[in-house]
Design a protein around this motif. Structure first.
Motif, PDB file in Angstrom:
ATOM      1  N   MET A 214       0.839  -1.210   0.000  1.00  0.00           N
ATOM      2  CA  MET A 214       0.000   0.000   0.000  1.00  0.00           C
ATOM      3  C   MET A 214       0.869   1.253   0.000  1.00  0.00           C
ATOM      4  SD  MET A 214      -3.090  -1.196   2.553  1.00  0.00           S
ATOM      5  CE  MET A 214      -3.787   0.450   2.782  1.00  0.00           C
ATOM      6  N   ASN A 215       2.005   1.181   0.714  1.00  0.00           N
ATOM      7  CA  ASN A 215       2.912   2.324   0.738  1.00  0.00           C
ATOM      8  C   ASN A 215       3.496   2.567  -0.658  1.00  0.00           C
ATOM      9  OD1 ASN A 215       5.590   3.856   1.488  1.00  0.00           O
ATOM     10  ND2 ASN A 215       4.357   3.888   3.341  1.00  0.00           N
ATOM     11  N   ALA A 218       0.632   4.052  -2.872  1.00  0.00           N
ATOM     12  CA  ALA A 218       0.351   5.453  -2.523  1.00  0.00           C
ATOM     13  C   ALA A 218       1.488   6.361  -3.003  1.00  0.00           C
ATOM     14  CB  ALA A 218       0.162   5.583  -1.011  1.00  0.00           C
ATOM     15  N   SER A 219       2.718   5.894  -2.840  1.00  0.00           N
ATOM     16  CA  SER A 219       3.876   6.690  -3.262  1.00  0.00           C
ATOM     17  C   SER A 219       3.914   6.830  -4.779  1.00  0.00           C
ATOM     18  CB  SER A 219       5.178   6.041  -2.768  1.00  0.00           C
ATOM     19  OG  SER A 219       5.187   5.975  -1.354  1.00  0.00           O
ATOM     20  N   LEU A 221       1.463   6.910  -6.838  1.00  0.00           N
ATOM     21  CA  LEU A 221       0.462   7.903  -7.256  1.00  0.00           C
ATOM     22  C   LEU A 221       1.019   9.313  -7.136  1.00  0.00           C
ATOM     23  CD1 LEU A 221      -2.976   6.762  -5.757  1.00  0.00           C
ATOM     24  CD2 LEU A 221      -2.414   7.111  -8.181  1.00  0.00           C
ATOM     25  N   ARG A 222       1.681   9.592  -6.021  1.00  0.00           N
ATOM     26  CA  ARG A 222       2.220  10.942  -5.775  1.00  0.00           C
ATOM     27  C   ARG A 222       3.382  11.268  -6.721  1.00  0.00           C
ATOM     28  NH1 ARG A 222       1.161  12.723  -0.145  1.00  0.00           N
ATOM     29  NH2 ARG A 222      -1.102  12.555   0.019  1.00  0.00           N
ATOM     30  N   ASP A 344       3.008  15.698  -4.115  1.00  0.00           N
ATOM     31  CA  ASP A 344       2.426  15.260  -5.371  1.00  0.00           C
ATOM     32  C   ASP A 344       3.248  15.918  -6.486  1.00  0.00           C
ATOM     33  OD1 ASP A 344       0.552  15.620  -7.799  1.00  0.00           O
ATOM     34  OD2 ASP A 344      -0.574  14.249  -6.507  1.00  0.00           O
ATOM     35  N   HIS A 360       0.135  10.529   3.301  1.00  0.00           N
ATOM     36  CA  HIS A 360      -0.767   9.752   2.437  1.00  0.00           C
ATOM     37  C   HIS A 360      -2.152   9.671   3.083  1.00  0.00           C
ATOM     38  CE1 HIS A 360       2.398   8.584  -0.240  1.00  0.00           C
ATOM     39  NE2 HIS A 360       3.137   8.159   0.767  1.00  0.00           N
ATOM     40  N   SER A 390       0.482   2.300   7.522  1.00  0.00           N
ATOM     41  CA  SER A 390       1.826   1.899   7.076  1.00  0.00           C
ATOM     42  C   SER A 390       2.787   1.662   8.240  1.00  0.00           C
ATOM     43  CB  SER A 390       2.411   2.916   6.089  1.00  0.00           C
ATOM     44  OG  SER A 390       2.985   3.990   6.772  1.00  0.00           O
TER      45      SER A 390
END
Length: 542
Positions: A214-215, A218-219, A221-222, A344, A360, A390
């Protein structure tokens, strides 16, 4: 991410969706996602054949390579836990990591960067020459050598060691491995990350499949990672910057990850150019070494973005000198899988340069006063604390240290100093234990280092607090100059005097050729405690 958040599920979906997309380019080896998946299935079958059980700890000791990735993904696919071993570890650290980490099966290379691991492991556990397990590491029941045997006659492999190629990969073992992959849960431990102990023996951070995957998602995406990106990372795979933030970021997006076994600047610059890399990552040291190299040319850089753990001066240079438009600033630590806040890529440049980044979704941050223990209001510095999906399960077999790592109300205490603005964006100021007090004023070394970095002759700068009879402590700086430039200690001290408060100005400043002798950790971070001891000796302050 649709479907279960486990590494085998995501790898299988990726191989099915984009089988022919390049997955990895490391040290001259290229594999697409189908080939990677096939090699992982084969390695998983061999691991099952070697008796590796769900939840057991598997050590991996080798430099960045496709083999490293295959072993990590294979262990994850059968529910085993990877313990990455730092390739810089010497005798005591190796013994500690294998013993404290309860490693049952170790996969390793014979030699790497002229280090003879077979001999080093013999020195740790004499039973390597007879039969495992031995008395020093009673839980280590198998040691498996991967790849060529360079440092030894092939016949002279120790009696207690087997060859990876000799482990069976049969349809029966494959079927068993495939069944095991179905039983892996997002809550299972994926990795035990030994933190680069800048203070003491490292602690093993327990990270679950869902923490890291998940980390990574999420990373990604940014950072703005796309499937056709070519992401170059020099980060060692034995750190979470190499696993979560490099390998898994590429895996969850379907991008190609490119890496090298060791950081040779000229080689890296050539690779960035010839492979047309679009993303990269690094800390301040890595970027400064690239920009300061005689072979650096802006036209050889095709990067659009990536992430950096670096201060404002260096973030600005990455934009202006390297021409990287969308680099984002990152802050995190192993205990948080690792990333906590990240810009972002669409954030305004000034926010990204200044290091103001948001957590996040689903992660909470706060700063807490060291003096009062109260949660700080906006813009008041304090210890950064984190809560959410996380955060690690804890430290392996260290209940007291685990309890100490969390506040009474369940927040992870990072040991870092930071400030959060009214919009909820955070800026990290430095390690709390590195902060020193000059006549009652707190000084974060990063603030002084930033000022030194802004001098055109400075390539690297490190600042520590050293004892002073009148003020308690004062700043001491060590500086590496750019090739072909000149500057005296006096000139650099004067530069600081005109740019920052008096109490922050270095009292002592020494020019050095590098920090290698003074003390680096495996993650290319300077160990401030070693540097402080060195400064006290150098400047006669004992």
């Amino acid at each position: 991410m649709s479907g279960p958040v486990t590494l085998p599920a995501i790898l299988a979906r990726r191989a099915a969706a984009t089988p022919h997309a390049e997955a990895l380019v490391i040290d001259g080896v290229r594999v697409d996602y189908r080939t990677l998946h096939e090699r992982v299935q084969s390695a998983a079958a061999r691991m099952v054949a070697a008796g590796v059980q769900h939840g057991e700890h598997v050590g991996v000791l080798m430099g960045n390579s496709v083999d490293w990735v295959v072993l990590f993904y294979a262990a994850a696919s059968i529910g085993a836990v990877t313990v990455p071993v730092n390739t810089r570890f010497k005798l005591d650290e190796l013994n500690y990591c294998l013993k404290q980490g309860d490693v049952r099966v170790l996969f390793y290379v014979d030699t790497f960067l002229n280090i003879d691991y077979t001999q080093l492991l013999r020195d740790v556990e004499p039973a390597f020459d007879a039969a495992l397990p031995g008395e020093v590491l009673p839980l280590l029941r198998r040691a498996v050598i991967v790849g060529d045997v360079a440092g030894h006659d092939a016949r002279a492999i120790p009696a207690g060691v087997e060859r990876f190629d000799a482990l069976p990969d049969t349809p029966e073992w494959r079927a068993e491995a495939a069944a095991r992959a179905q039983r892996v849960s997002p809550e299972d431990i994926l990795l035990i990350q030994y933190t680069s102990g800048t203070t003491s023996f490292p602690k093993g951070v327990l990270l679950r499949h869902r923490n890291m995957l998940m980390n990574a998602a999420a990373s990604a995406l940014r950072i703005g990672v796309q499937p056709d990106d070519r992401y170059f990372s020099v980060r060692p795979f034995f750190h979470v910057a190499g696993t979560t933030m490099s390998l898994l970021v590429a895996l969850v997006t379907g991008a190609c990850l490119l890496s090298v076994p060791s950081f040779d600047v000229a080689n890296v610059l050539t690779m960035l150019d010839e492979e047309r890399c679009t993303l990269t990552s690094g800390n301040d040291t890595i970027f400064l070494m690239m920009m300061g190299h005689p072979e650096f040319r802006r036209e050889r850089i095709h990067l659009r973005g990536g992430w950096a753990a670096a201060g404002p001066e260096i973030m600005q240079k990455i934009h202006d000198v390297m021409g990287v438009k969308y680099m984002v600033g990152a802050y995190g630590q192993s205990e948080a899988s690792p990333n906590v806040v990240l810009n972002d890529w669409r954030d305004p440049l000034e926010l990204r340069v200044a290091g103001w980044a948001a957590p996040h979704p689903g992660l909470e941050i706060r700063t807490v006063s060291q003096e009062t223990g109260e949660v700080q209001p906006a813009n008041a510095p304090g210890e950064i604390q984190v809560r959410g999906w996380s955060v690690m399960k804890g430290y392996y077999n260290k209940p007291q240290e685990t309890a100490k790592a969390f506040s009474d109300d369940g927040w992870l205490r990072t040991g870092d100093l930071g400030v959060i603005d009214a919009d909820g964006r955070m800026r990290m100021l430095g390690r709390l234990k590195d902060v020193f007090r000059v006549g009652g004023e707190n000084v974060a070394p990063a603030e002084v280092e930033e000022t030194l970095f802004s001098h055109p002759a400075v390539q690297l700068a490190q600042v520590v607090g050293v004892p002073d009879a009148r003020l308690g402590e004062v700043a001491a700086a060590f500086v590496v100059l750019r090739p072909g430039t000149q500057a005296s200690s006096e000139e650099l001290i004067a530069w600081c005097k005109s740019r920052c408060a008096n109490f922050k100005v270095p009292r002592y400043l020494q020019l050095v050729l590098s920090f290698d002798e003074i003390g680096m950790t495996g993650s290319s971070k300077v160990q401030k405690n070693k540097l402080r001891d060195y400064a006290i000796r150098e400047f006669g302050l004992a």
